[in-house]
Every structure is written in structure tokens, then in C-alpha cells.
Design an enzyme around this catalytic site. Structure first.
Site, short mmCIF file in Angstrom:
data_model
loop_
_atom_site.label_atom_id
_atom_site.label_comp_id
_atom_site.label_asym_id
_atom_site.label_seq_id
_atom_site.Cartn_x
_atom_site.Cartn_y
_atom_site.Cartn_z
N ASP A 9 -16.73 -1.93 -2.00
CA ASP A 9 -15.91 -2.93 -1.29
C ASP A 9 -16.70 -3.74 -0.27
O ASP A 9 -16.40 -3.73 0.92
CB ASP A 9 -14.69 -2.28 -0.62
N HIS A 46 -0.97 -10.93 5.01
CA HIS A 46 -1.73 -9.69 4.87
C HIS A 46 -1.39 -8.75 6.02
O HIS A 46 -1.45 -9.13 7.18
CB HIS A 46 -3.22 -10.00 4.86
N GLU A 81 -11.30 -14.32 0.13
CA GLU A 81 -11.59 -13.45 1.27
C GLU A 81 -13.09 -13.23 1.32
O GLU A 81 -13.58 -12.12 1.51
CB GLU A 81 -10.91 -12.08 1.09
N ASP A 112 -7.29 -7.73 -6.37
CA ASP A 112 -8.50 -8.17 -5.66
C ASP A 112 -9.68 -8.03 -6.62
O ASP A 112 -10.00 -6.92 -7.07
CB ASP A 112 -8.69 -7.32 -4.40
N ARG A 166 -6.96 -5.39 13.10
CA ARG A 166 -7.34 -4.04 13.54
C ARG A 166 -6.17 -3.34 14.23
O ARG A 166 -6.35 -2.31 14.88
CB ARG A 166 -8.54 -4.10 14.49
N GLU A 224 -2.08 -3.82 -2.91
CA GLU A 224 -3.37 -4.37 -3.31
C GLU A 224 -4.17 -3.36 -4.12
O GLU A 224 -4.20 -2.16 -3.79
CB GLU A 224 -4.16 -4.80 -2.06
N TYR A 250 -5.31 -3.97 8.57
CA TYR A 250 -6.07 -2.93 7.86
C TYR A 250 -5.72 -1.54 8.36
O TYR A 250 -5.88 -0.55 7.65
CB TYR A 250 -7.59 -3.13 8.08
N HIS A 273 -12.48 -5.76 -5.46
CA HIS A 273 -12.07 -4.36 -5.46
C HIS A 273 -12.02 -3.77 -6.87
O HIS A 273 -12.51 -2.66 -7.08
CB HIS A 273 -10.68 -4.21 -4.81
N HIS A 306 -6.69 -11.87 -4.94
CA HIS A 306 -7.72 -12.08 -3.92
C HIS A 306 -9.00 -12.36 -4.71
O HIS A 306 -9.49 -11.48 -5.41
CB HIS A 306 -7.91 -10.84 -3.05
N HIS A 340 -17.44 -7.64 0.02
CA HIS A 340 -17.17 -8.96 -0.57
C HIS A 340 -18.39 -9.86 -0.46
O HIS A 340 -19.10 -9.81 0.54
CB HIS A 340 -16.00 -9.64 0.14
N HIS A 397 -2.80 -2.87 1.94
CA HIS A 397 -3.66 -1.87 1.31
C HIS A 397 -2.83 -0.58 1.25
O HIS A 397 -2.34 -0.13 2.29
CB HIS A 397 -4.91 -1.63 2.16
ZN ZN Z 1 -12.18 -5.61 0.24
FE FE Z 2 -8.34 -8.18 -0.66
FE FE Z 3 -6.87 -6.80 1.54
#
Ligand code: ZN
Ligand code: FE
Ligand code: FE
Length: 276
Positions: A224, A67, A256, A176, A37, A142, A70, A179, A211, A226, A107
């Protein structure tokens, strides 16, 4: 070689991550380079990084898929948000050199109403500002679900970013599965067609990591969310076709899925079994 692993908590440092990944049955893994975050990153202990690299050599762990947080949004409308993206990105790439030759996935960003074109330009601008010729890391864009104003929901958008990157050999893609499914690419009924399309638009040579996630929603939902490997809209046989597809052979598959460590270990065992 079937490379499979999951997200590992970075809190204990590098060697602890390697041991954790192995304990869960993985031979590759992902971790957040800093709080997902946002915020400051812990400085890397060079001795810990050395111990980790020695551990990996012994255990055949040869792919890390780090990664980005976000909150890193290179195409934000607010200048301070974009400034954080630039600073955190550059700092992460510097720290990635403690583990040479690995992947750093991010991302692409959300254009928040500025439009896809502006988003693509801004993302490429930040990427060009942070890549440097001596780096050994490959940065991965991604594929996104196309939720809200996300850039990267279409392969063409990734291609447009890549085309603008000067140090072209430093940029690749992380696919992903949740995604792209949510984005409208039907990997259940037409995996070959989706990969052919990816190859035509981006080039399979750019694809460096996957992913591996199931999805709670239908193809094209742009949601989105998962799902666990055995619980989403994609049947297990479709997952099996993904992990055994010749075009994806050898790539690191990173889970993930919404799991605790026990759940991850069980999914890794299941996927190894399915892969054969
Ligand atoms: Zn996602
Ligand atoms: Fe991902
Ligand atoms: Fe990601």
C-alpha cells in the site's frame, strides 16, 4: 461520461471544494469528512451546502466520494477506538445528508490480531448500528492491500461483510487499484479476469467508485504505497485499460496519488486525454 477527479481539501467548506475540483479539471472529487487522523468534525453550514449543490448542478458535478478518517477502525480490539469508529461513522452519515445521494467510503479496518473472522463480525456490527432506513447515502467498503491485519484484502472478505449488513441496498464497494494490485489481483496482465472474479464474488452491481492509483510495489506485495499515475509499477497502458473498461464505465475515478494540486491537474488532463 468519464468521471475523474482527486482528493480536495475540505478546509474551505463545500462550495470552495466544488470550485477547487473544477479548477483542477475534475467533475467528481473526494474529501475527508474530518481530519484523516481523527478528531472532531466542523459543523456543516447549510447555506454553504445549498450553494455547493447549486454549483454542482450547473457544472455537472454529480458524484462525491467522501472518505472516512483513517483512524476509523470498526474492528479495533480497544473499546475506545471502536467507540470512536461508531460515533464518527454515525455523525458523518448524518452530515452526509446535507449532500443527498452520495458516497461515503471507509477502510473496513484492521483486526489487530483478533483474526479475520472476528474482524468481519465487528465491522458488520458497527455498520448495522450506524445505517438507518431513511439515509440516501451509500456506504462503500474499500478494497485493501492486505497490509498487516487489514480486513478487505480479499473480495471474499468484503462479501462476508456485505452478507451481514441488514440494510443491504445502502452498502457498496470502492475499488482501489493500488490496493488490489498490492493485494495480488493482477489488473495489469488480467484486468478482465480480476473484474470477472469481483463480479463472481461481490457482484459488479455493488461497485460504485474507483480510487485510481499506481503502486510503488509489485503485485501481491501487500504494501500500500501509492505512486503517481506515470511513475508506478503499472504501465500507462494498463491505466488506460482500467479507465476505459466497459464494466467501470461511468464510475467516479478518484486520484489518491502523491501530488500537489498542480500535479493532480496534470494527471486529470492526461487521463482525460487517454480516455478519449
Ligand atoms: Zn492506500
Ligand atoms: Fe484508496
Ligand atoms: Fe482509502
Amino acid at each position: 461520461m468519464f468521471r475523474i477527479g482527486c482528493h480536495i481539501s475540505a478546509s474551505g467548506g463545500y462550495e470552495a471544494m466544488g470550485r477547487r475540483a473544477e479548477a483542477l479539471g475534475g467533475n467528481t472529487f473526494a474529501f475527508f469528512t474530518r481530519n484523516p487522523r481523527g478528531g472532531a468534525a466542523k459543523e456543516i453550514d447549510p447555506a454553504d451546502a445549498e450553494a455547493f449543490l447549486a454549483f454542482c448542478r450547473k457544472r455537472d458535478i454529480d458524484r462525491l466520494v467522501a472518505h472516512a478518517p483513517y483512524t476509523l477502525n470498526p474492528c479495533a480490539a480497544k473499546e475506545n477506538v471502536r467507540e470512536f469508529a461508531h460515533t464518527a461513522f454515525a455523525d458523518d452519515l448524518r452530515r452526509m445528508e446535507f449532500t443527498p445521494g452520495q458516497y461515503y467510503n471507509f477502510h473496513p479496518g484492521s483486526h489487530v490480531g483478533q483474526g479475520i473472522e472476528i474482524g468481519i463480525e465487528k465491522i458488520a456490527e458497527v455498520v448495522n448500528a450506524v445505517l438507518f432506513p431513511e439515509m440516501t447515502t451509500t456506504v462503500l467498503l474499500e478494497t485493501m492491500a492486505g497490509k498487516g491485519s487489514e480486513v478487505g484484502g480479499r473480495f471474499e472478505e468484503l462479501r462476508a461483510i456485505i452478507d451481514r449488513v441488514t440494510l443491504s441496498d445502502k452498502i457498496g464497494v470502492c475499488l482501489d487499484t493500488c490496493h488490489i494490485w498490492d493485494g495480488g489481483y493482477d489488473v495489469v496482465n488480467d484486468l478482465d479476469g480480476v473484474l470477472t472474479e469481483f463480479d463472481r464474488v461481490v457482484g459488479l452491481g455493488r461497485l460504485k467508485a474507483v480510487h485510481l492509483n499506481n503502486s510503488m510495489n509489485d503485485c501481491g506485495s501487500h504494501k500500500d504505497r501509492h505512486a503517481k499515475i506515470t511513475e508506478g509499477k503499472m504501465p500507462l497502458d494498463a491505466i488506460r485499460r482500467i479507465i476505459t473498461h466497459p464494466a467501470l464505465e461511468g464510475l467516479p475515478f478518484i486520484l489518491e496519488t502523491p501530488n500537489d494540486e498542480e500535479g493532480y491537474a496534470a494527471e486529470i488532463a492526461l487521463l482525460k486525454e487517454l480516455h478519449g
